[in-house]
Design a protein around this motif. Structure first.
Motif, mmCIF file in Angstrom:
data_model
loop_
_atom_site.group_PDB
_atom_site.id
_atom_site.type_symbol
_atom_site.label_atom_id
_atom_site.label_comp_id
_atom_site.label_asym_id
_atom_site.label_seq_id
_atom_site.Cartn_x
_atom_site.Cartn_y
_atom_site.Cartn_z
ATOM 1 N N TYR A 166 35.931 23.096 0.742
ATOM 2 C CA TYR A 166 34.608 22.465 0.637
ATOM 3 C C TYR A 166 34.777 21.007 0.229
ATOM 4 O O TYR A 166 35.277 20.710 -0.848
ATOM 5 C CB TYR A 166 33.764 23.204 -0.399
ATOM 6 N N GLN A 167 34.349 20.070 1.111
ATOM 7 C CA GLN A 167 34.504 18.658 0.828
ATOM 8 C C GLN A 167 33.444 18.134 -0.133
ATOM 9 O O GLN A 167 33.762 17.408 -1.070
ATOM 10 C CB GLN A 167 34.441 17.850 2.133
ATOM 11 N N GLY A 168 32.172 18.428 0.133
ATOM 12 C CA GLY A 168 31.105 17.962 -0.750
ATOM 13 C C GLY A 168 31.049 16.445 -0.878
ATOM 14 O O GLY A 168 30.732 15.914 -1.945
ATOM 15 N N GLN A 218 37.231 20.475 -3.090
ATOM 16 C CA GLN A 218 38.150 19.364 -2.880
ATOM 17 C C GLN A 218 37.919 18.241 -3.892
ATOM 18 O O GLN A 218 36.784 17.864 -4.179
ATOM 19 C CB GLN A 218 37.959 18.793 -1.473
ATOM 20 N N ARG A 219 39.027 17.717 -4.388
ATOM 21 C CA ARG A 219 38.972 16.590 -5.315
ATOM 22 C C ARG A 219 40.166 15.694 -4.985
ATOM 23 O O ARG A 219 41.312 16.041 -5.251
ATOM 24 C CB ARG A 219 39.027 17.089 -6.755
ATOM 25 N N PHE A 220 39.882 14.543 -4.397
ATOM 26 C CA PHE A 220 40.942 13.658 -3.941
ATOM 27 C C PHE A 220 41.535 12.873 -5.103
ATOM 28 O O PHE A 220 40.886 12.671 -6.141
ATOM 29 C CB PHE A 220 40.409 12.700 -2.879
ATOM 30 N N ASP A 274 32.064 14.233 -9.627
ATOM 31 C CA ASP A 274 31.855 15.019 -10.851
ATOM 32 C C ASP A 274 30.516 15.744 -10.767
ATOM 33 O O ASP A 274 30.399 16.927 -11.123
ATOM 34 C CB ASP A 274 31.859 14.111 -12.077
ATOM 35 N N SER A 275 29.498 15.026 -10.294
ATOM 36 C CA SER A 275 28.163 15.607 -10.178
ATOM 37 C C SER A 275 28.135 16.728 -9.147
ATOM 38 O O SER A 275 27.542 17.796 -9.374
ATOM 39 C CB SER A 275 27.159 14.513 -9.800
ATOM 40 N N VAL A 276 28.774 16.509 -7.990
ATOM 41 C CA VAL A 276 28.826 17.545 -6.955
ATOM 42 C C VAL A 276 29.548 18.783 -7.476
ATOM 43 O O VAL A 276 29.116 19.921 -7.234
ATOM 44 C CB VAL A 276 29.510 16.998 -5.686
ATOM 45 N N ASP A 277 30.647 18.579 -8.197
ATOM 46 C CA ASP A 277 31.396 19.710 -8.744
ATOM 47 C C ASP A 277 30.523 20.558 -9.666
ATOM 48 O O ASP A 277 30.557 21.794 -9.629
ATOM 49 C CB ASP A 277 32.621 19.222 -9.511
ATOM 50 N N PHE A 295 37.589 27.077 -7.209
ATOM 51 C CA PHE A 295 38.646 26.420 -7.975
ATOM 52 C C PHE A 295 38.793 24.981 -7.495
ATOM 53 O O PHE A 295 38.314 24.621 -6.411
ATOM 54 C CB PHE A 295 39.982 27.167 -7.861
ATOM 55 N N ILE A 296 39.427 24.157 -8.295
ATOM 56 C CA ILE A 296 39.664 22.760 -7.948
ATOM 57 C C ILE A 296 40.888 22.671 -7.057
ATOM 58 O O ILE A 296 41.945 23.230 -7.357
ATOM 59 C CB ILE A 296 39.871 21.896 -9.208
ATOM 60 N N MET A 297 40.735 21.935 -5.945
ATOM 61 C CA MET A 297 41.848 21.678 -5.035
ATOM 62 C C MET A 297 42.039 20.173 -4.939
ATOM 63 O O MET A 297 41.208 19.463 -4.386
ATOM 64 C CB MET A 297 41.561 22.264 -3.652
#
Length: 504
Positions: free
Chosen positions: A48-50, A136-138, A152-155, A170-172
């Protein structure tokens, strides 16, 4: 994941058998896994990109982001959308588009920083057999500023939605080995946002899950740096998923890093229909098993980059979806290889045309006069939710809940219910019965006091084949139709009309 330019390849479209594969009797009765079933082992996970933002969305960015879309979303189930998207065409950014879709409706886009959008997406996952979300977290999201604040807000919104709809997440990290993901994990994910304290946060073997995509990828860092990063997360008590490129098992220089991972998910996006997916999955799983590592197979619907890169390097419909046959061949290969765990690339990746979320079916639902890859590109009209429904069928087969078959079981569009039968119960009640539709998740009953409508929806999301309409007026004729699927997304046409007149 970041957009990648694929070399043009002559794609040989595979045909999917019209009968069960003749080796089905020799398939393993159960999938093989080193670890017991948990939140990722034995489950269907989706990336999930978000990352879509819009001018006027009130987010920390409050501007258009990731507008290089190859597919166009079906936005009918979103409460808030935005006009003026400066999308790309043939590699060139266009002025903000304020025109209409082919069907005359305004052309609008959604923002990922919207709790209702997060809720809709997690509801779709719940309805279609997706167990877990790889959020997803780049590496670029770790630096203070509006981009980090947006994600951060999307998460947080996705965390709330996952809790509401019973999904795990989970965080990727999509990162380089030297990106400061350790401090981001410690200071933001754990300490500031308490993401890992959520009851929806995925655990495997009793440990919180974290994924690192890009392990061993050229330009992403030295193998020793990857070893340090993986070991750091393991020392925090995490279950670490490594995301290398396909072919990792032959990448000897980076194997010391791969072998530290608890699970490996090799990236398959870019593989064509000429690929022997079953052999690749089996070989990769054999490597992982030999090294005491869990294995997760990557499945994707197809991909293209024409709008991002331009036709000189990326032709339209570069790796075709072939109206679901390509993705189904991968699900069948997963089941045949006995792989218990699946990662789907991706849920909302409109930019690379790998998204399985509701998107435009045909020219009527994309900006008029513009090019976007639509679901009918390979000659078969598919409903906007087709790939979600296909995923539900694929998940059931992988989990052994349905029989192995190379035949795609998912109908391109839902049929309207048939055999509607009205039963007048009283002066204020009429019951309507109808026949079930294969693969239909639910039904919608619509009513009018005029033959032919217009109809008002009496009840949406009915899960059975009957509904009693109460509170009617005595001595009045009512006309009914029923549709299958979700209103404003994957819904069939209306059934034939039936009528009933309440008692005096």
């Amino acid at each position: 994941m970041l957009c990648r330019v694929l070399p043009f390849t002559l794609v040989v479209l595979s045909t999917v058998s019209c009968a069960k594969n003749n080796k089905s009797d020799s398939l393993p009765s159960t999938s093989f896994a080193l670890s017991a079933s948990g939140d990722v082992v034995g489950k269907i996970t989706v990336g999930y990109q978000g990352w879509f933002s819009a001018a006027g969305d009130g987010s920390p960015l409050n501007s258009w982001g990731h507008t290089n879309m190859e597919t166009w979303p079906d936005i009918r189930q979103y409460a808030q959308t935005y006009s003026g998207d400066p999308f790309y065409q043939d590699g060139v950014q266009q002025p903000g588009f304020t025109g209409k879709l082919g069907n005359g409706q305004p052309a609008k886009m959604y923002s990922a920083d919207d709790q209702q959008v997060a809720n809709v997406h997690c509801l779709w996952m719940q309805q279609n057999g997706i167990d877990c979300i790889a959020l997803q977290r780049f590496g670029s999201y770790t630096s203070p500023g509006s981009i980090k604040n947006f994600h951060d807000s999307v998460d947080e919104k996705m965390m709330k939605a996952a809790q509401t709809y019973g999904r795990k997440f989970f965080i990727m990290y999509d990162c380089s080995a030297t990106d400061p993901v350790e401090s981001d994990w410690t200071n933001t994910i754990v300490a500031a946002q308490h993401i890992t304290s959520s009851p929806a946060y995925a655990h495997q073997n009793g440990k919180p899950v974290v994924a690192l995509w890009g392990v061993g990828k050229s330009g992403r860092g030295a193998v020793t740096d990857w070893e340090n990063t993986i070991n750091w997360f393991k020392n925090q008590g995490c279950y670490v998923i490594g995301g290398p490129l396909e072919g990792f098992a032959k990448d000897t220089p980076n194997q010391p890093a791969y072998n530290l991972c608890n699970m490996i998910m090799p990236w398959m996006v870019g593989k064509t229909a000429a690929t022997n997916f079953e052999a690749d999955y089996a070989a990769d799983m054999a490597y992982c098993t030999a090294h005491g590592i869990d294995f997760q197979a990557d499945v994707y619907p197809g991909t293209a980059f024409y709008n991002t890169n331009g036709g000189a390097t990326s032709p339209k419909n570069q790796i075709p979806r072939n109206h679901g046959l390509f993705m189904w061949s991968q699900f069948a290969a997963v089941r045949a290889a006995g792989v218990p765990s699946v990662y789907i690339s991706m849920f909302d990746e409109e930019n690379e045309a790998t998204g399985i979320l509701n998107c435009a079916e045909d020219a009527s639902s994309i900006p008029a006069g513009q090019y976007f890859l639509t679901l009918d590109a390979d000659g078969v009209h598919c409903s906007s939710d087709f790939y979600l429904r296909l995923t539900k069928d694929g998940a059931a087969m992988v989990k052994g809940q349905t029989a192995y078959t190379t035949t795609l079981p998912t109908p391109p569009v839902l049929s309207a219910p048939s055999s509607l039968t009205p039963h007048v119960l009283s002066s204020s009640s009429i019951k309507i019965d109808w026949s079930a539709v294969t693969d239909a998740p639910c039904y919608n009953l619509k009513r009018s006091t005029a033959s032919g409508g217009p109809y008002t929806t009496v009840a949406a999301g009915i899960t059975g084949g009957t509904y009693t309409d109460n509170g009617l007026t005595a001595g009045t004729t009512y006309y009914y139709v029923v549709s299958a699927g979700y209103i404003n997304g994957g819904e069939s046409v209306n059934s034939a009309q039936v009528s009933g007149t309440t008692l005096p």
